[in-house]
Design an enzyme around this catalytic site. Sequence first.
Site, PDB file in Angstrom:
ATOM      1  N   ARG A  75       0.486  -1.097   0.014  1.00 16.33           N
ATOM      2  CA  ARG A  75      -0.247   0.325  -0.224  1.00 16.33           C
ATOM      3  C   ARG A  75       0.692   1.187   0.118  1.00 16.33           C
ATOM      4  NH1 ARG A  75      -3.027  -3.079   3.866  1.00 16.33           N
ATOM      5  NH2 ARG A  75      -4.904  -4.544   2.584  1.00 16.33           N
TER       6      ARG A  75
ATOM      7  N   LYS B 282       3.025  11.144 -11.891  1.00 16.32           N
ATOM      8  CA  LYS B 282       1.756  10.636 -12.541  1.00 16.32           C
ATOM      9  C   LYS B 282       3.306   9.692 -12.816  1.00 16.32           C
ATOM     10  CE  LYS B 282      -0.913  13.702 -15.257  1.00 16.32           C
ATOM     11  NZ  LYS B 282      -1.122  13.933 -16.940  1.00 16.32           N
TER      12      LYS B 282
ATOM     13  N   GLU C  14      11.141  17.807 -25.731  1.00 14.21           N
ATOM     14  CA  GLU C  14      10.348  18.035 -24.413  1.00 14.21           C
ATOM     15  C   GLU C  14      11.340  19.161 -23.289  1.00 14.21           C
ATOM     16  OE1 GLU C  14       7.444  17.179 -23.267  1.00 14.21           O
ATOM     17  OE2 GLU C  14       7.277  14.716 -24.288  1.00 14.21           O
TER      18      GLU C  14
ATOM     19  N   LYS D 120       8.104  22.768 -14.908  1.00 11.14           N
ATOM     20  CA  LYS D 120       6.711  21.255 -14.725  1.00 11.14           C
ATOM     21  C   LYS D 120       6.497  21.841 -13.644  1.00 11.14           C
ATOM     22  CE  LYS D 120       5.656  16.646 -15.650  1.00 11.14           C
ATOM     23  NZ  LYS D 120       6.045  15.987 -16.349  1.00 11.14           N
TER      24      LYS D 120
ATOM     25  N   GLU E 103      -4.226  17.487 -12.520  1.00  9.55           N
ATOM     26  CA  GLU E 103      -4.499  17.467 -13.768  1.00  9.55           C
ATOM     27  C   GLU E 103      -5.941  18.243 -14.017  1.00  9.55           C
ATOM     28  OE1 GLU E 103      -2.526  15.565 -17.174  1.00  9.55           O
ATOM     29  OE2 GLU E 103      -3.811  16.504 -18.677  1.00  9.55           O
TER      30      GLU E 103
ATOM     31  N   ARG F  77      -2.495  22.083 -15.674  1.00  5.76           N
ATOM     32  CA  ARG F  77      -1.234  21.204 -15.765  1.00  5.76           C
ATOM     33  C   ARG F  77      -1.562  20.439 -17.793  1.00  5.76           C
ATOM     34  NH1 ARG F  77       0.840  16.134 -12.530  1.00  5.76           N
ATOM     35  NH2 ARG F  77       2.509  15.165 -14.038  1.00  5.76           N
TER      36      ARG F  77
ATOM     37  N   ASN G 105       0.911  19.570 -22.433  1.00  2.00           N
ATOM     38  CA  ASN G 105       0.936  18.484 -23.307  1.00  2.00           C
ATOM     39  C   ASN G 105       1.120  19.161 -25.170  1.00  2.00           C
ATOM     40  OD1 ASN G 105       0.617  16.150 -22.469  1.00  2.00           O
ATOM     41  ND2 ASN G 105      -1.688  16.629 -21.294  1.00  2.00           N
TER      42      ASN G 105
ATOM     43  N   HIS H 105       1.380  18.110 -28.264  1.00  2.00           N
ATOM     44  CA  HIS H 105       1.194  16.021 -28.082  1.00  2.00           C
ATOM     45  C   HIS H 105      -0.222  15.684 -28.122  1.00  2.00           C
ATOM     46  CE1 HIS H 105       4.800  16.556 -25.533  1.00  2.00           C
ATOM     47  NE2 HIS H 105       4.197  15.141 -24.542  1.00  2.00           N
TER      48      HIS H 105
ATOM     49  N   HIS I 152       0.807  12.212 -30.532  1.00  3.01           N
ATOM     50  CA  HIS I 152       0.083  11.112 -30.281  1.00  3.01           C
ATOM     51  C   HIS I 152      -0.596  10.632 -31.520  1.00  3.01           C
ATOM     52  CE1 HIS I 152      -0.418  12.139 -25.632  1.00  3.01           C
ATOM     53  NE2 HIS I 152       0.793  11.562 -26.142  1.00  3.01           N
TER      54      HIS I 152
ATOM     55  N   HIS J 209       8.945   8.834 -29.106  1.00  2.00           N
ATOM     56  CA  HIS J 209       8.221   9.997 -28.364  1.00  2.00           C
ATOM     57  C   HIS J 209       8.210  11.625 -28.716  1.00  2.00           C
ATOM     58  CE1 HIS J 209       4.861  12.396 -26.180  1.00  2.00           C
ATOM     59  NE2 HIS J 209       5.786  12.666 -24.849  1.00  2.00           N
TER      60      HIS J 209
HETATM   61  P1  NAD Z   1      13.142   4.540 -22.126  1.00  2.00           P
HETATM   62  O1  NAD Z   1      12.895   4.513 -21.028  1.00  2.00           O
HETATM   63  O2  NAD Z   1      12.549   3.983 -23.008  1.00  2.00           O
HETATM   64  O3  NAD Z   1      14.613   5.439 -22.020  1.00  2.00           O
HETATM   65  C1  NAD Z   1      14.956   5.205 -23.591  1.00  2.00           C
HETATM   66  C2  NAD Z   1      15.815   4.181 -24.328  1.00  2.00           C
HETATM   67  O4  NAD Z   1      17.509   4.577 -23.223  1.00  2.00           O
HETATM   68  C3  NAD Z   1      15.840   2.737 -23.147  1.00  2.00           C
HETATM   69  O5  NAD Z   1      16.411   1.622 -24.252  1.00  2.00           O
HETATM   70  C4  NAD Z   1      16.930   2.871 -21.857  1.00  2.00           C
HETATM   71  O6  NAD Z   1      16.898   2.150 -21.417  1.00  2.00           O
HETATM   72  C5  NAD Z   1      18.096   3.632 -22.423  1.00  2.00           C
HETATM   73  N1  NAD Z   1      18.603   4.261 -21.447  1.00  2.00           N
HETATM   74  C6  NAD Z   1      18.307   5.354 -20.321  1.00  2.00           C
HETATM   75  N2  NAD Z   1      19.044   5.706 -19.409  1.00  2.00           N
HETATM   76  C7  NAD Z   1      20.623   5.138 -20.682  1.00  2.00           C
HETATM   77  C8  NAD Z   1      21.640   6.034 -20.770  1.00  2.00           C
HETATM   78  N3  NAD Z   1      22.001   7.093 -19.908  1.00  2.00           N
HETATM   79  N4  NAD Z   1      22.297   5.439 -21.501  1.00  2.00           N
HETATM   80  C9  NAD Z   1      21.943   5.062 -22.262  1.00  2.00           C
HETATM   81  N5  NAD Z   1      20.609   4.627 -22.928  1.00  2.00           N
HETATM   82  C10 NAD Z   1      19.989   4.386 -21.340  1.00  2.00           C
HETATM   83  O7  NAD Z   1      12.315   5.981 -22.319  1.00  2.00           O
HETATM   84  P2  NAD Z   1      12.236   7.856 -22.057  1.00  2.00           P
HETATM   85  O8  NAD Z   1      11.866   8.271 -22.960  1.00  2.00           O
HETATM   86  O9  NAD Z   1      13.079   7.393 -21.087  1.00  2.00           O
HETATM   87  O10 NAD Z   1      10.840   7.754 -21.351  1.00  2.00           O
HETATM   88  C11 NAD Z   1      10.087   7.213 -21.948  1.00  2.00           C
HETATM   89  C12 NAD Z   1       8.706   7.149 -20.978  1.00  2.00           C
HETATM   90  O11 NAD Z   1       8.032   7.586 -20.653  1.00  2.00           O
HETATM   91  C13 NAD Z   1       7.519   6.406 -21.987  1.00  2.00           C
HETATM   92  O12 NAD Z   1       6.472   5.359 -21.225  1.00  2.00           O
HETATM   93  C14 NAD Z   1       6.264   7.183 -21.553  1.00  2.00           C
HETATM   94  O13 NAD Z   1       5.166   7.210 -20.867  1.00  2.00           O
HETATM   95  C15 NAD Z   1       7.082   8.352 -20.194  1.00  2.00           C
HETATM   96  N6  NAD Z   1       6.661   9.489 -19.692  1.00  2.00           N
HETATM   97  C16 NAD Z   1       5.858   9.429 -18.462  1.00  2.00           C
HETATM   98  C17 NAD Z   1       5.585  10.811 -17.936  1.00  2.00           C
HETATM   99  C18 NAD Z   1       5.300  10.713 -16.808  1.00  2.00           C
HETATM  100  O14 NAD Z   1       5.134  11.958 -15.817  1.00  2.00           O
HETATM  101  N7  NAD Z   1       5.362  10.122 -15.784  1.00  2.00           N
HETATM  102  C19 NAD Z   1       6.150  11.824 -18.979  1.00  2.00           C
HETATM  103  C20 NAD Z   1       6.604  11.404 -20.190  1.00  2.00           C
HETATM  104  C21 NAD Z   1       6.681  10.257 -20.504  1.00  2.00           C
HETATM  105 MG    MG Z   2       5.859  13.896 -24.153  1.00  2.00          MG
END
Ligand code: NAD
Ligand code: MG
Length: 375
Positions: free
Chosen positions: A133, A155, A197, A239, A249, A253, A257, A260, A264, A277
Amino acid sequence: NAPLPAPAEAPTVLHTVTIDLGARSYPIVIGTGLLDAPSTWAGLPRAASAMVVTNTTVAPLYAARLCAALQPHYPRVLQVVLPDGEDHKDWPTLNLIFDALLGQGCDRKTVLFALGGGVIGDMTGFAAACYMRGVPFVQVPTTLLAQVDSSVGGKTAINHPLGKNMIGAFYQPVRVVCDLATLGTLPEREFNAGLAEVIKYGPIADPGLLDWIEANLARLRARDPAALAHAVRRSCEIKAAVVGQDERESGLRAILNFGHTFGHAIEAGLGYGRWLHGEAVGCGMVMAAHLSHRLGRVSAAYVQRLTRLIEAAGLPTRAPRLADDNAARYLGLMRVDKKAEAGAIRFVVVDELGRADLCPVPDALVAEVIEACCA
Ligand code: NAD
Ligand code: MG
């Protein structure tokens, strides 16, 4: 992908940004050499165990170094290494975290450390929200996107076969540690996607940031730590201000986007994974800027300027054609986006003073923008 030796220099904290959420407030610590320094990890909740959650790509680079630095603070430092990729942001992979926690007898004080990009951050956060929990967790983002966006704001989620990020919770970390040195190993395409971003925060909140990014883009792309520190700091500050006013949101918030809704549609229309993305968001911002222009909020020169910047960041600026009835296809995809509501689709539009708002736009106008922006 050989493991890096620890940086020779002492850890340097360049900035600390506070997320102000009353009792759930927390700091974002930004600097270099932070991962390896035991001092970085002082003052966290005490526990018998720490569990580092990471993936098969990041583990060989950084997990041993983080675990060693945590050693002085926790009697047991454990790790679980998940398969890499958005495809594994799912229920079976989440369960591997619970298997590790329960299998090792971790109690409800265990502190989780999310070491990786946004996928690891979102999954670890959700696991922390659920395990017994709720246990504390720390974000240790290692992608630019995670440092400027996903690790901040609370999030957390996993994907469902019927929709991205559909199963999740609002759950804040107790600390975010952005070690800029970890960005050194990030593939260029991933780095540029993160830049999208960063750029986003200019149009929606701070024209000065847009000027600064234009002037410092070469330093950023060379991963100069001082330039990165400023970009991560301003992104997190913006942010933080938005999330501080609208944690769950209910309105404001949504301005985060910008670009976005179009983005998307590109991701979904091409099939997820074809464009990253951030690449889709980069192109989506160009489209959103065109829309803002047609609504009389920004000049044609502003649209051109933002387009040039996105291009210079190594991101696409021409949208892909998705079908013969291209605009209809885009509109269909944008209407099923979870941010759309009945009637006209609402878009984040901006003005040149860095003010954004959510505005319903007639389909015919959106269709014109799509046709103007497609390759
Ligand atoms: P990711 O986590 O898939 O990382 C991208 C790639 O880089 C992966 O292969 C990872 O293993 C690799 N990697 C990570 N750090 C590294 C490093 N230092 N050196 C070499 N390789 C490395 O992608 P991302 O772009 O970081 O995140 C995307 C995700 O984030 C999505 O699932 C999205 O939905 C989520 N997201 C969440 C929020 C939120 O508010 N929670 C906001 C935006 C995006
Ligand atoms: Mg984004």
